[in-house]
Design an enzyme around this catalytic site. Sequence first.
Site, PDB file in Angstrom:
ATOM      1  CB  THR A 661      -4.597  -8.644  -6.469  1.00 50.72           C
ATOM      2  OG1 THR A 661      -4.242  -7.449  -5.757  1.00 50.72           O
ATOM      3  CG2 THR A 661      -5.566  -8.295  -7.591  1.00 50.72           C
ATOM      4  CE  LYS A 728       7.232  -6.324   7.082  1.00 48.17           C
ATOM      5  NZ  LYS A 728       7.313  -7.317   8.177  1.00 48.17           N
ATOM      6  CB  VAL A 730       1.679 -11.071  -0.602  1.00 47.00           C
ATOM      7  CG1 VAL A 730       1.362 -10.129   0.545  1.00 47.00           C
ATOM      8  CG2 VAL A 730       1.102 -10.544  -1.900  1.00 47.00           C
ATOM      9  CD  GLU A 732       9.252 -14.376  -4.179  1.00 45.47           C
ATOM     10  OE1 GLU A 732       9.714 -14.646  -5.292  1.00 45.47           O
ATOM     11  OE2 GLU A 732       8.726 -13.285  -3.923  1.00 45.47           O
TER      12      GLU A 732
END
Length: 766
Positions: A661, A728, A730, A732
């Site tokens: 994904t 973190k 992904v 943007e």
Amino acid sequence: MTIQGANVTELIEELRTPTADEGTGAVTIGMPVSRVDGRDKVTGQARYAAEYPAEGLLYGVVVSGTIPRGRITAIRADAALAVAGVVEVITHLNRPRIRSFDIFYKDMTAPGGSPFRPLYDDKIAYSGQPVALVVAETFEAARYAARLVEVDYEVEPHATSLVEDRERSYKPSRMKAGFTPPPDPKGHADEVWEKAAIKVEGEYYSGVEHHNPMELFASTVIRDADGHLTIYDKTQSSQNSRWYVSHVFGLAKDKVTVRNPYVGGAFGSGLRPQYQLPLAVMAALKLERSVRVVLTRQQMFTFGHRPETLQRVRLAADSDGTLTSIIHEAVAETSRMEDYVEVVVNWSGELYQCEHVRLGYHLVDLDHASPMDMRAPGAAHGVYALEVAMDELSYALKMDPLALRLKNYADMDPSRGLPYSTKELRACYQQGAERFGWDKRPLEPGTMREGRELIGWGMATGMWDAMQMFARASAVLHADGSLVVSSAATDIGTGTYTAMSIIAADAMGLPLEKVCFQLGDSTLPVAPIEGGSSHVATVGSAVQGVCEKLQKKLFKLAKKLPSSPLAKARFDDIEFSGGALRVSSQPGVAVPITEILAGSGEQRLEEKYLMLPNMLKQMKYQRSTHSAVFCEVRVDPEFGMVRVTRVVSAIAAGRIINAKTAQSQIIGGVVWGIGQALHEETHCDHRFGRFMNHNLGEYHVSVNADIHDIDVIFVQEDDRIVSRIGAKGVGEIGLVGVAAAVSNAIYHATGKRVRSTPITPDKLMR
């Protein structure tokens, strides 16, 4: 990877094929796992906001205003009320009472100012705003009757052009919530630029873009006999919509429940509750019935957009390519009601090392609906301008564009002098360039051709914030070994269901099919709005935290079992795998979770967890995601037609939870970046102050024929400063830098520099 078409049968067969340890269901973080909600979506079992049934349901259709500024002088609804099945026409004259103070009408993401209030008074703030709601027993009757409502206006002068009104721009307040203003100037950027031997200057224009998720904005308000409202809303936060409804209408918290288990795309348009929500609630309260309001595709263009932006970038460098001056100024639109702000220019002070930097950001208030966040807000425009300017500078220096970026690579945050929590941008450059074959790129533009088409190669850097909010999660482990984890998170198609299930399954050592993650309900433990690429780092850390509490509780129970093989073990010696607690050094020494619960007489174990970011630690670091985007275009010089034939996107975004994904997220961002570069723009006829191409026939987006090879590389990175799980985000970063890479490739193919997006054939043919 090449994006190709697939029929529904093939998609369903893919869903039936396990991707996690074939047949076992065992998963670990980082594996490619098919969506746990995929089957429901492709077979139509997933219900969206406009698909929930209710007894005696009424249908509302919005009547849209036709002038950009003024006031309503009369509304004639007699003809509409005469239509069979029409129950009511609600206007500002007969709506239910709502609170008048601004603070009670704001949602959790509202910018400074007075938010738009549908049907509040007779004032018209922008073209297309709702002026009435026709409610009927059937949708068809409501739609027909809405065309019969007549509205008279007193028209006032309007302004809808950023370019024409740029001279009356102003600096937004430094106190706006969620806004980081440009830092104070560093060094003497203007003096250095004026004296520089090698310098470039350009003005970059980006037109208005509109969100076009497949699912139309809709709210179904189901009113119970006791007056409780259960609302199915298209939103990126059920709790934000619940808060908004409760405060606007003065309803007790326990009188409103908002659910959004499935959301058919949003891209930022669902961060704020849109006007169909208060209109549907108004009708339900006034008529004491259940009501559904669905906006049309045309009305999807009437509540916010990516703002029109004009930027000026000036760069100077020494002959060896060392940047000596960066000046980046932007003017963006906002509405007359609110100061919507974005971080547009700050990236230019953060991405490259430079001693002299001056950044500026101004607003112009126009008679449009307030702009709103749209995938990678601010960076989509700001990084685009910077990266095209860097490409221009590379040609002025006769230097390879990648070499120029490496020459000015920042090992510390240039704006604040902070270390990076993690930064693998060099690896992105290296791996992306190698995969693309960048070393074979000729320096001069217009030198590659195949047949009648010119070929160009371009690249750009991407950067986005790595954010973490706060969240709660609860978990219940049942006697049969099944685990239910809950948080009021949202899945707008990003894969939240699956990512959270993977984190929980990995932590507890359970097969994926034994884990259920619940989201999309305002009554669940608090979660932030899904936005800013922060959901996995935030909610995922909460899920990890609650599972660790369960682990410790299970371990204590296991030690107390009669003749327990774990009696003398320490918690640090234990691993959770295969549905059991095992001694790491002796995998054969294990106790199944089901036996622990059975032997302890426990039917269920329950834990809760509050995840709070360690702000004192995090503030000592610059926390960002990075990317390097390489692009190939082919241009027909006679017709100005551009084809993007190849993209390599190398991403450094911490630990990847679900490779499948996450890759889809980057591919989607690349597709949108191609659309930003070549296709997407909403055109306003300033005579009428109205967006004209407000449909998918004339608002051009990238289609299958526009998309070819997209290759995604995830550079290894593990960031325990940003989140306890190393992730973190992904969402943007996949978009940032793509439009610039396409633009730079077009210049390399043609030698023509176009400084506005989208780059349409007419601009190239000039």
